[in-house]
Design a protein around this motif. Structure first.
Motif, PDB file in Angstrom:
ATOM      1  N   UNK A 115      -2.019   6.388  11.577  1.00  0.00           N
ATOM      2  CA  UNK A 115      -2.599   5.109  12.003  1.00  0.00           C
ATOM      3  C   UNK A 115      -4.122   5.186  12.121  1.00  0.00           C
ATOM      4  N   UNK A 116      -4.626   6.327  12.576  1.00  0.00           N
ATOM      5  CA  UNK A 116      -6.068   6.477  12.734  1.00  0.00           C
ATOM      6  C   UNK A 116      -6.805   6.383  11.405  1.00  0.00           C
ATOM      7  N   UNK A 117      -6.265   7.041  10.383  1.00  0.00           N
ATOM      8  CA  UNK A 117      -6.885   6.992   9.048  1.00  0.00           C
ATOM      9  C   UNK A 117      -6.805   5.583   8.471  1.00  0.00           C
ATOM     10  N   UNK A 118      -5.673   4.913   8.691  1.00  0.00           N
ATOM     11  CA  UNK A 118      -5.518   3.544   8.204  1.00  0.00           C
ATOM     12  C   UNK A 118      -6.496   2.599   8.905  1.00  0.00           C
ATOM     13  N   UNK A 119      -6.664   2.792  10.211  1.00  0.00           N
ATOM     14  CA  UNK A 119      -7.612   1.968  10.973  1.00  0.00           C
ATOM     15  C   UNK A 119      -9.015   2.113  10.406  1.00  0.00           C
ATOM     16  N   UNK A 120      -9.394   3.338  10.111  1.00  0.00           N
ATOM     17  CA  UNK A 120     -10.731   3.607   9.579  1.00  0.00           C
ATOM     18  C   UNK A 120     -10.958   2.871   8.257  1.00  0.00           C
ATOM     19  N   UNK A 121      -9.953   2.871   7.376  1.00  0.00           N
ATOM     20  CA  UNK A 121     -10.085   2.194   6.071  1.00  0.00           C
ATOM     21  C   UNK A 121     -10.235   0.685   6.247  1.00  0.00           C
TER      22      UNK A 121
ATOM     23  N   UNK B 194      -7.593   1.212   1.081  1.00  0.00           N
ATOM     24  CA  UNK B 194      -9.041   1.045   1.064  1.00  0.00           C
ATOM     25  C   UNK B 194      -9.451  -0.024   0.045  1.00  0.00           C
ATOM     26  N   UNK B 195      -8.907   0.063  -1.154  1.00  0.00           N
ATOM     27  CA  UNK B 195      -9.275  -0.861  -2.239  1.00  0.00           C
ATOM     28  C   UNK B 195      -8.778  -2.282  -1.965  1.00  0.00           C
ATOM     29  N   UNK B 196      -7.514  -2.405  -1.566  1.00  0.00           N
ATOM     30  CA  UNK B 196      -6.926  -3.739  -1.399  1.00  0.00           C
ATOM     31  C   UNK B 196      -7.412  -4.444  -0.139  1.00  0.00           C
ATOM     32  N   UNK B 197      -7.735  -3.672   0.889  1.00  0.00           N
ATOM     33  CA  UNK B 197      -8.279  -4.288   2.108  1.00  0.00           C
ATOM     34  C   UNK B 197      -9.656  -4.885   1.852  1.00  0.00           C
ATOM     35  N   UNK B 198     -10.417  -4.263   0.954  1.00  0.00           N
ATOM     36  CA  UNK B 198     -11.736  -4.806   0.614  1.00  0.00           C
ATOM     37  C   UNK B 198     -11.624  -6.132  -0.136  1.00  0.00           C
ATOM     38  N   UNK B 199     -10.522  -6.322  -0.872  1.00  0.00           N
ATOM     39  CA  UNK B 199     -10.337  -7.556  -1.655  1.00  0.00           C
ATOM     40  C   UNK B 199      -9.640  -8.659  -0.859  1.00  0.00           C
ATOM     41  N   UNK B 200      -9.186  -8.343   0.348  1.00  0.00           N
ATOM     42  CA  UNK B 200      -8.470  -9.341   1.150  1.00  0.00           C
ATOM     43  C   UNK B 200      -9.445 -10.456   1.547  1.00  0.00           C
ATOM     44  N   UNK B 201      -9.019 -11.726   1.545  1.00  0.00           N
ATOM     45  CA  UNK B 201      -9.940 -12.850   1.831  1.00  0.00           C
ATOM     46  C   UNK B 201     -10.253 -13.014   3.322  1.00  0.00           C
ATOM     47  N   UNK B 202     -10.914 -12.042   3.896  1.00  0.00           N
ATOM     48  CA  UNK B 202     -11.209 -12.064   5.334  1.00  0.00           C
ATOM     49  C   UNK B 202     -12.016 -13.297   5.732  1.00  0.00           C
ATOM     50  N   UNK B 203     -12.947 -13.705   4.852  1.00  0.00           N
ATOM     51  CA  UNK B 203     -13.868 -14.798   5.197  1.00  0.00           C
ATOM     52  C   UNK B 203     -13.150 -16.135   5.383  1.00  0.00           C
TER      53      UNK B 203
ATOM     54  N   UNK C  62       0.839  -1.202   0.000  1.00  0.00           N
ATOM     55  CA  UNK C  62       0.000   0.000   0.000  1.00  0.00           C
ATOM     56  C   UNK C  62       0.876   1.255   0.000  1.00  0.00           C
ATOM     57  N   UNK C  63       0.649   2.112  -0.961  1.00  0.00           N
ATOM     58  CA  UNK C  63       1.406   3.361  -1.072  1.00  0.00           C
ATOM     59  C   UNK C  63       0.625   4.563  -0.532  1.00  0.00           C
ATOM     60  N   UNK C  64      -0.713   4.437  -0.532  1.00  0.00           N
ATOM     61  CA  UNK C  64      -1.531   5.556  -0.057  1.00  0.00           C
ATOM     62  C   UNK C  64      -2.865   5.011   0.444  1.00  0.00           C
ATOM     63  N   UNK C  65      -3.643   5.843   1.110  1.00  0.00           N
ATOM     64  CA  UNK C  65      -4.865   5.401   1.774  1.00  0.00           C
ATOM     65  C   UNK C  65      -5.908   4.849   0.804  1.00  0.00           C
ATOM     66  N   UNK C  66      -6.006   5.423  -0.389  1.00  0.00           N
ATOM     67  CA  UNK C  66      -6.984   4.920  -1.359  1.00  0.00           C
ATOM     68  C   UNK C  66      -6.642   3.485  -1.764  1.00  0.00           C
ATOM     69  N   UNK C  67      -5.350   3.214  -1.883  1.00  0.00           N
ATOM     70  CA  UNK C  67      -4.909   1.858  -2.221  1.00  0.00           C
ATOM     71  C   UNK C  67      -5.198   0.889  -1.070  1.00  0.00           C
TER      72      UNK C  67
END
Length: 371
Positions: free
Chosen positions: A110-116, A78-87, A71-76
């Motif tokens: 860290x706070x902004x990253x936690x939110x994403x 946000x996008x890649x965390x949604x695709x992570x296989x959490x289930x 991850x290089x920035x918060x938008x990235x």
């Protein structure tokens, strides 16, 4: 559920005692265990995680590193965390909390990253986020790599599930077991603790002698994971019958309340048959009949309990009693104060590096066989 999937497992150790935990892990069959700052790293699957929590006496926690994303920035993020296989690991019906640390990365808040990450968990998994949730996801963003780890233990592993009563300054069971290992204790010799408090050293020693798993009586965070196999876990818990030992383990203390505590704790731990606790001052300490063994003691330090001036006499009386009555026995002493230890006149080797415990820096001192 794929129990064969392999990932990095991190065993948390008290700083300075990593090599002792690594030796224990290798001894318990965790191949490839290596020392890293703050703990021990190995590779394995979910059954290895369960077994580590169940069997390792010295680990403070067991973390499962379930994956990472660049991850290089918060938008990235946000996008890649949604695709992570959490289930694969997490259940949507079990609340979770998220802790994030950032180091040497373009994402530094860290706070902004936690939110994403929390938003990704809610929207892609349907998870509930709660600050007091028993399950904890840790995200470490370092050099632009976000690594996700799960705390598989839940309650710290020194909480074995047997000790309802503790003294004023209890020794954690995990730390006690590592100090016993440092003293060469393997369970095949008697042990005496003349200031036993709630009985930690005596009970740990007796459990080791009986081959009892430290996590046998408690639950863990991993039993709330999607990757948990209840049948396999029950097989694992039943796998180790107690060993018969001919040794006995002794505690004494001048506080009658401590003797009641330690006796009850030993009964709950299933070692009441091989432990004896007696009300006695150190000057009244009796050497057990039979072969010599290990005296393991964690005397008051003066930093939290009692006046330090008064303790010089206590350490002196302890040393005098051991030198007069315990020929052939080894001594291990845990203390914050090398001056107090010197007052015992015991022939200690140079101390190992201090270890942090409860905000204090404590030393383990050892003798050879007393003459």
């Amino acid at each position: 559920m794929n129990t064969d999937a392999s990932f990095e497992i991190f065993l948390v150790a008290p700083p300075g005692l990593e090599s002792l935990l690594c030796a224990e892990a290798l001894e318990k069959g965790f191949t490839g265990a290596t020392v890293t700052p703050g703990g021990v790293t190995l590779t394995g699957g979910w059954p290895d995680v369960w077994r580590a929590n169940l069997t390792l006496r010295g680990a403070s926690r067991v973390l499962a590193r379930i994956g990472s994303i660049r991850v290089m920035h918060l938008a990235q993020l946000d996008k890649r965390a949604r695709k992570f296989p959490w289930a694969d690991t997490l259940r949507p019906d079990v609340p979770i909390r998220v802790d994030v640390t950032c180091k040497a990365s373009r994402i530094y808040h860290a706070g902004a990253a936690t939110q994403r990450i929390e938003t990704a968990l809610k929207e892609s998994l349907g998870a509930t986020i709660a600050a007091d949730a028993p399950l904890r996801l840790m995200a470490r963003i370092e050099d632009d790599l976000c690594t996700f780890s799960l705390d598989t233990s839940g309650e710290p592993l020194h909480k074995r599930g047997h000790k309802e009563a503790v003294g004023k300054a209890p020794m954690r069971e995990t730390l006690a077991s590592l100090f016993l290992r440092q003293c060469g204790y393997t369970g095949d010799e008697p042990l005496v603790d003349p200031m036993c408090g709630s009985g930690t050293f005596v009970i740990e020693a007796a459990e080791i002698a009986k081959g009892l798993n430290p996590g046998r009586s408690r639950s863990f965070a991993f039993d709330q994971f999607a990757s948990f196999d209840a049948d396999l876990w029950q097989q694992m818990r039943r796998a180790a019958p107690p060993v018969t030992t001919t040794c006995h383990y002794y505690g004494s203390d001048r506080d009658t309340g401590a003797i009641r505590m330690s006796t009850a704790n030993a009964e709950r731990a299933g070692v009441g048959d091989i432990t004896t606790f007696r009300h006695a001052a150190v000057s009244d300490l009796i050497r057990p009949e039979g072969p010599p063994g290990l005296v393991m003691v964690n005397p008051p330090y003066g930093t939290r309990i009692g006046e330090k001036k008064l303790l010089f006499a206590v350490y002196g009386a302890l040393g005098k009693t051991l030198l007069e009555r315990f020929s052939g026995w080894r001594v291990g002493m845990v203390t914050t104060d090398l001056g107090l230890a010197k007052a015992s006149a015991l022939p200690f080797a140079p101390p190992m590096a201090p270890v942090s415990h409860g905000g204090l820096r404590i030393h383990l001192l050892q003798t050879g066989a007393l003459r």
